[in-house]
Design an enzyme around this catalytic site. Sequence first.
Site: not given
Length: 303
Positions: A16, A209, A211, A242
């Site tokens: 990722d 998860h 950000h 993203c």
Amino acid sequence: MNYPDKVQIIEVSPRDGLQNEKQTVPTKIKFDLIEGLINAGVNKLEATSFVSPKWVPQMGDNSELMQLINQSRKSEVCYSVLTPNLRGFENALAFNPDEVVIFGSASETFSQKNINCSIDESIERFAPVAEAAKAAGIKVRGVISCTVGCPYEGEIDPSQVAYVTKRLVEIGAEHIGIADTIGVGTPIKVQNALKAAMQYIDVKDISGHFHDTYGQALANILTSLSLGVAQYDTSVAGLGGCPYAKGATGNVATEDVVYMLHGMGIETGIDLSKLIYVGQQISDFLGRTNGSRTAKALLAKQQ
């Protein structure tokens, strides 16, 4: 407040964290990153993604990377790979991953933009992947993106998180990741999303998860800890982002999470000084500023 005694860090930087980098990252650099993370004490990580290089060019070396990994594979480490469809799973199977990751969305629009299908269609696509993985004795982790906010739809109702959790568990996901993909979540919103998921899966099988777009990631982890969540996706040096959300920054930095957890007396099994070294190495290679505040502060003290 009752917090877990130990937290499982799931390091996502090799997959990722690097997938959106514009410059090509050589396979050897990715391998060295993984080995460095393991040397620092990381025992679960996302190694790569078995997705078409047409869509994610950075992951086009998935087979080569897994071949390198298998030459020095550590039995105590869980190597996960992303498998968006049955073809991806079949390609991954040759390398014996410990876990496959399938990913849905709590937002219909994001699902269409990200994987070109509806939520229900995506789950139908993942069902044979989960079935094949379980038949091969491979663990299945389902991750739900945009659980608190979407760049297209705005705020996401927790009922959507509950629905997608239920569907993923029904097709065989043994673990559910609750992702604030664009980093807009705040503690109460994250708490509501987690509680929605807990209707269909035990908290011990849930991970967070987060950000850090709005600087809320550590606060969101703290509130998740208070609910008993003891597994978190993190990315060394805060790598990631993203592509479908303008302005969304990287995953929460592993160094920052480890520093906070250790300061709370919570075990991670990770050596922070070694971790900082690995994060700075990959940051230097990429020519970008280290996204970890902890790394910056501790490295500055050494100068």
